[in-house]
Every structure is written in structure tokens, then in C-alpha cells.
Design an enzyme around this catalytic site. Structure first.
Site, PDB file in Angstrom:
ATOM      1  N   GLY A 145       0.731  -1.320   0.001  1.00  0.00           N
ATOM      2  CA  GLY A 145      -0.131   0.129   0.015  1.00  0.00           C
ATOM      3  C   GLY A 145       0.912   1.216   0.089  1.00  0.00           C
ATOM      4  CB  ALA A 146       4.224   1.948   0.038  1.00  0.00           C
ATOM      5  N   GLY A 147       2.583   2.475  -3.197  1.00  0.00           N
ATOM      6  CA  GLY A 147       2.792   3.171  -4.478  1.00  0.00           C
ATOM      7  C   GLY A 147       3.913   2.516  -5.141  1.00  0.00           C
ATOM      8  CG  LEU A 148       7.128   1.491  -3.413  1.00  0.00           C
ATOM      9  CD1 LEU A 148       8.154   1.251  -2.391  1.00  0.00           C
ATOM     10  CD2 LEU A 148       7.802   2.485  -4.517  1.00  0.00           C
ATOM     11  N   GLY A 149       4.011  -0.684  -6.403  1.00  0.00           N
ATOM     12  CA  GLY A 149       3.594  -2.005  -7.227  1.00  0.00           C
ATOM     13  C   GLY A 149       3.470  -3.169  -6.224  1.00  0.00           C
TER      14      GLY A 149
ATOM     15  CB  SER B 267      -1.058  -5.945  -5.497  1.00  0.00           C
ATOM     16  OG  SER B 267      -1.192  -4.915  -6.325  1.00  0.00           O
ATOM     17  CB  ALA B 268       1.789  -5.176  -9.818  1.00  0.00           C
ATOM     18  CB  ALA B 269       5.722  -7.105  -6.671  1.00  0.00           C
TER      19      ALA B 269
ATOM     20  CG  ASP C  46       1.232  -0.670 -10.377  1.00  0.00           C
ATOM     21  OD1 ASP C  46       1.655   0.474 -10.943  1.00  0.00           O
ATOM     22  OD2 ASP C  46       0.938  -0.593  -8.988  1.00  0.00           O
TER      23      ASP C  46
END
Length: 309
Positions: free
Chosen positions: A98-102, A104-106, A147
Site C-alpha cells: 500500500g505504498a505506491g511501489l506496485g 500487489s503487482a509484484a 504496475d
């Protein structure tokens, strides 16, 4: 195969958040850290998964009606396969969620690559990016696709929704400092906030999106020319436009100001905003560690990374 492994990288958006959801380009880069997955045979007739985070662990069964979004996402991913056997998936996340670093996509890309290895399915990175949209929709509703594409492909690229990815040749790796505000950010909620603004004021918000797109195109030219100072200035301008969309917070502003005061060439919110992370561009590794110390002095969990190598 008894055990198979896979990985997906995190991402940072250098310029173009939110406008990319509405058809404009974004300049994005894959991070060296992300998520790692392992797939083994299920001990029973059902598929289930274990997700390991920094301070927590979640165990779910793959089900469309699961109480946990990870269970629904796992079911959505399995649904892209033709009659897969029951499996046990373990995913370890190397990024703050939840920090904008993708994050969930990773996780989705790492799960896909491990499943493909386990099932003996060949898939290109771009095919994997398309496949894992099913996973991303569970978390983000209307994801742009940036993402999961960067999680699968890596490098630095210009991403425009519905168009082929355009890799960007970087003269030398960019040195970035990522700072976590400590504030959680829900991408689906922030995307919805911007969509509401667009619905209320289509002309003004559309012009703002076009301005961001112009910054993105100029940033690509700066990157290809190796002009880091120009890239940093464009990042600062992009941050100002994102702030006009009410996507920054007082904490993110403090971190961006601290980074610039410590010598950053540019600093901005990255990702959905409303919390999450900011990114600062450093001239070199020495400058990056000065910026890192400034962010850490404010209590921000931070790290230095290279992208575009």
C-alpha cells in the site's frame, strides 16, 4: 516438478501517475526488489496460498467469494489457466504494501511466473503482464496496467494504456531514494477520487492531464540525453500538478522538501498518492546517501535503489 519458483519486481513511476489511467503516457521503472514466490503440490484437493509480509502473514484459499482480497486474487489468477491442479503457493513480499511501489503487482507476477514454471507453461514477460491484470483488478478495480507490466518486464519504459510498451534507453542507471510516508494509501480509492474530479470538471482536469503528458514526453528526452538536472525539474513540476489533484499530504510534502534541501535533483509523490511513498532523484550514490539520511532523520523508512541498469 515438485517445487517451482518465480519473481516479480516492484515499480516506481517517475512521472505520469493518474493521468495514465485516462490514456496519457507514464514513465515508469522496475525496482530491483519486489516479491518472490514458490509453488508446490497442494496437500489436499484445494489450492491455497501463504503470503508473508514484513510483520504479518496471511493464509487463504483460492475462492471467488473469499473474505480476503488475496484469496480472490489468487482465484482470479488460477482462472487464467486451463484446469490447473491444486497447488500451494507461498509469496514473500520485499516491499511495503500500500505504498505506491506496485506491491500487489509484484506478488501477482511472482505467483504467475512460479505457476508457469510448475506447470511447464512458456510465457513472455508481456504475456505475463496481460495475464496478471486479472489479479490486479481485484485490488485496484480499474488498473492502468503499468504496475503489472513493469513488474513483469522491468527496466525503464514509457507506458500508455492499450498501446505497446516503449522501452527507454537510459545512458546510465538512475540513482533514486524512496521514502515511505508511513501513511497507507488505497489505489482504488485515490483513482476514484481523481475520476470524480474529472467528472465534475472535465475541461480543467483534462488540461491538467495533458500538462502531465507533456512533462512525461520531455522527461523521456531528458533521460535519453542523460540530462538528470532537467529530469529532476520535470519531476518537481509533476509533483506540483499531482498536488493540484489533492494527491499529496503534509507528510509527503515534508519528505519532498527535505530531499530537495539535501541535494535531490527532484522529488515527488509516486504511485496513487494520499500517502504511500515519494521518490527523489540523486546525482550519484554519495548524494543519494545524504538524501537518505535526511529522510531517515524524519523517521521515514527509506532505501536507495538503481533503476534502468
Amino acid at each position: 516438478m515438485s517445487t517451482a519458483h518465480g519473481a516479480g519486481c516492484g515499480k516506481v513511476i517517475l512521472l505520469g501517475e493518474h493521468s495514465v489511467v485516462h490514456g496519457r503516457p507514464a514513465l515508469a521503472a522496475g525496482l530491483s526488489r519486489g516479491a518472490r514466490a514458490e509453488v508446490t503440490a497442494s496437500p489436499d484437493a484445494r489450492s491455497h496460498a501463504r503470503f508473508v509480509f514484513d510483520t504479518a502473514e496471511v493464509v487463504v484459499q483460492a475462492a471467488d467469494d473469499s473474505d480476503h482480497p488475496l484469496g480472490r486474487a489468487f482465484a482470479a489468477l488460477l482462472g487464467t489457466y486451463s484446469a490447473p491442479p491444486p497447488v500451494h503457493l507461498t509469496v514473500r513480499l520485499e516491499l511495503p504494501a500500500g505504498a505506491g511501489l506496485g506491491a500487489s503487482a509484484a506478488m501477482g507476477v511472482s505467483a504467475s511466473s512460479a505457476l508457469d514454471a510448475y506447470l511447464g507453461i512458456p510465457r513472455t514477460p508481456l504475456e505475463r503482464a496481460t495475464q496478471t491484470l486479472a489479479w490486479e483488478r481485484v485490488f485496484h478495480g480499474n488498473p492502468s496496467g503499468v504496475d503489472n507490466t513493469m513488474a513483469a518486464v522491468g527496466g525503464v519504459a514509457l507506458f500508455t494504456r492499450g498501446e505497446p510498451l516503449e522501452p527507454v534507453r537510459v545512458r546510465k542507471p538512475l540513482v533514486l531514494v524512496i521514502g515511505h510516508s508511513g501513511e497507507s494509501s488505497e489505489t482504488k480509492q485515490m483513482v476514484g477520487l481523481v475520476a470524480q474530479q474529472l467528472e465534475r470538471e472535465p475541461e480543467r482536469i483534462g488540461q491538467l492531464f495533458d500538462a502531465i503528458a507533456a512533462l512525461v514526453r520531455n522527461a523521456r528526452l531528458a533521460l535519453e540525453a542523460g540530462d538528470l538536472r532537467a529530469l529532476g525539474q520535470l519531476m518537481d513540476m509533476n509533483h506540483g500538478l499531482l498536488s493540484a489533484l489533492m494527491l499529496s499530504t503534509a507528510r509527503l510534502e515534508d519528505l519532498c522538501h527535505a530531499a530537495r534541501d539535501a541535494g535531490a535533483l527532484g522529488a515527488k509523490v509516486t504511485g496513487a498518492g494520499g500517502g504511500g511513498c515519494m521518490v527523489a532523484l540523486a546525482a550519484d550514490h554519495g548524494a543519494a546517501h545524504t538524501i537518505l539520511a535526511a529522510l531517515q532523520s524524519l523517521g521515514a523508512e527509506s532505501f536507495v535503489t538503481e533503476v534502468g541498469a
